[in-house]
Design an enzyme around this catalytic site. Sequence first.
Site, PDB file in Angstrom:
ATOM      1  N   ARG A 233       0.869  -1.183   0.000  1.00 36.76           N
ATOM      2  CA  ARG A 233       0.000   0.000   0.000  1.00 36.76           C
ATOM      3  C   ARG A 233       0.901   1.227   0.000  1.00 36.76           C
ATOM      4  O   ARG A 233       1.960   1.243   0.651  1.00 36.76           O
ATOM      5  CB  ARG A 233      -0.905   0.029   1.238  1.00 36.76           C
ATOM      6  CG  ARG A 233      -2.099  -0.912   1.149  1.00 36.76           C
ATOM      7  CD  ARG A 233      -3.143  -0.469   0.116  1.00 36.76           C
ATOM      8  NE  ARG A 233      -4.276  -1.390   0.009  1.00 36.76           N
ATOM      9  CZ  ARG A 233      -4.361  -2.412  -0.847  1.00 36.76           C
ATOM     10  NH1 ARG A 233      -3.386  -2.664  -1.693  1.00 36.76           N
ATOM     11  NH2 ARG A 233      -5.432  -3.175  -0.875  1.00 36.76           N
ATOM     12  N   ASP A 257       4.020   0.130  -7.309  1.00 36.92           N
ATOM     13  CA  ASP A 257       2.710  -0.138  -7.921  1.00 36.92           C
ATOM     14  C   ASP A 257       1.629   0.623  -7.181  1.00 36.92           C
ATOM     15  O   ASP A 257       0.510   0.737  -7.655  1.00 36.92           O
ATOM     16  CB  ASP A 257       2.420  -1.649  -7.876  1.00 36.92           C
ATOM     17  CG  ASP A 257       1.124  -2.000  -8.596  1.00 36.92           C
ATOM     18  OD1 ASP A 257       0.952  -1.528  -9.744  1.00 36.92           O
ATOM     19  OD2 ASP A 257       0.271  -2.708  -8.019  1.00 36.92           O
ATOM     20  N   GLU A 262      -2.642   7.836  -4.245  1.00 31.65           N
ATOM     21  CA  GLU A 262      -3.023   7.296  -5.549  1.00 31.65           C
ATOM     22  C   GLU A 262      -4.494   7.432  -5.906  1.00 31.65           C
ATOM     23  O   GLU A 262      -4.851   7.411  -7.089  1.00 31.65           O
ATOM     24  CB  GLU A 262      -2.630   5.825  -5.642  1.00 31.65           C
ATOM     25  CG  GLU A 262      -3.470   4.908  -4.754  1.00 31.65           C
ATOM     26  CD  GLU A 262      -3.110   3.440  -4.931  1.00 31.65           C
ATOM     27  OE1 GLU A 262      -1.936   3.131  -5.175  1.00 31.65           O
ATOM     28  OE2 GLU A 262      -4.027   2.605  -4.804  1.00 31.65           O
ATOM     29  N   HIS A 294      -1.378   0.592  -9.678  1.00 31.26           N
ATOM     30  CA  HIS A 294      -2.025  -0.426  -8.824  1.00 31.26           C
ATOM     31  C   HIS A 294      -2.592  -1.574  -9.677  1.00 31.26           C
ATOM     32  O   HIS A 294      -3.788  -1.846  -9.660  1.00 31.26           O
ATOM     33  CB  HIS A 294      -3.132   0.215  -7.973  1.00 31.26           C
ATOM     34  CG  HIS A 294      -3.425  -0.569  -6.721  1.00 31.26           C
ATOM     35  ND1 HIS A 294      -3.674   0.017  -5.517  1.00 31.26           N
ATOM     36  CD2 HIS A 294      -3.489  -1.913  -6.485  1.00 31.26           C
ATOM     37  CE1 HIS A 294      -3.905  -0.917  -4.595  1.00 31.26           C
ATOM     38  NE2 HIS A 294      -3.788  -2.101  -5.175  1.00 31.26           N
TER      39      HIS A 294
END
Length: 331
Positions: A233, A257, A262, A294
Amino acid sequence: MVKIALFDAKPYDKEFFEIANSQYLFDIHYFEEGLNLETCLLARGFDAVCVFVNDPVTAAIVDSLCKAGVKLIALRSTGYNHVDLKAASGKITVVRVPEYSPHAVAEFAVGMMLSLNRKIHHAYARVRDNNFSIAGLMGFDMYRKTAGVIGAGRIGKAVIEILKGFGMKVIAYDVLPEQVEMADCPFADLDTLYRESDIITLHCPLTPANTHMINSASIAKMKKGVMIINTGRGSLVNSLDLVQALKTGKVKAAGLDVYEEEAEYVYKDLSLTILDDDTLARLLSFPNVLITSHQAFFTQEALTAIASITLENVKDFFEGNPCNNEVSSVD
Ligand code: NAI
């Protein structure tokens, strides 16, 4: 018939949920909008809402969903850090998909390591531009280097297995040391893991206790030239501290990622807009930073499992069956 409002619906969600739903025949409505205080009004008349990782389920949203008559929040994710479980407790049930494809995320994390190490993303762009020079693209053998895995749960174990296959020395830290033992891997406390690892990869959930665990203090304990991979996360990493460490070369490469802010960006095409997040813009400017939106989970196998486990959770709840996938504030 159970009515489900599925928020943040992308075409691929609809495709996989429609296939899975042929076994359940629930009445699923797909809303492109994410769940927020305004859009949760759309949930009126639905029995369940289904949300993804960037739909924050705050106390106010819990109250609004309860008023709308919603009984169940079905997360189509593993992580549940975006849900105020204390607020939900006793008011509305929350279920999740604890495992859909740990391999999807593990393979993506290792893919990031390989790309960053051997600079495959630069090589791809160079050759397409008829630039066949390999200057600057040198990497290192991962064989016999040390990988530090933080969080040896389902995904961490799959990463450990892959990296052992590369001939790497793998060490791992988990708040539950027995998880590391089950992975047949040496346990390392965090300081040792920071000190010894050439590559550090994060596979623990985000909790209040580990928010910004990768910060200037922890980075100071790491090897010069360490590579950091985060598919966990975003808020596990203090992005500003990471920028500083990239500038000095203390961190040689970062694969992200996930990013702490985000929710504003992921899964949206913002190619014609001005990026107003200066930290993200700075991170994107580094040649040795690989940022993805993500997508580590994004395989056919994972989407198939997410849809079927989510609908099975809904079935269990509305048929009054025990559901192992319920999450509560004590988890
Ligand atoms: P899991 O629950 O199987 O394993 C998590 C492990 O982390 C457990 O062994 C737990 O004891 C350990 N842990 C908890 N707090 C910790 C801490 N502070 N420090 C070290 N270890 C800690 O979960 P799984 O399936 O392996 O997923 C891990 C995380 O990966 C999820 O919580 C989610 O945030 C993230 N994820 C990201 C995806 C993506 O597409 N980028 C997709 C799926 C999950």
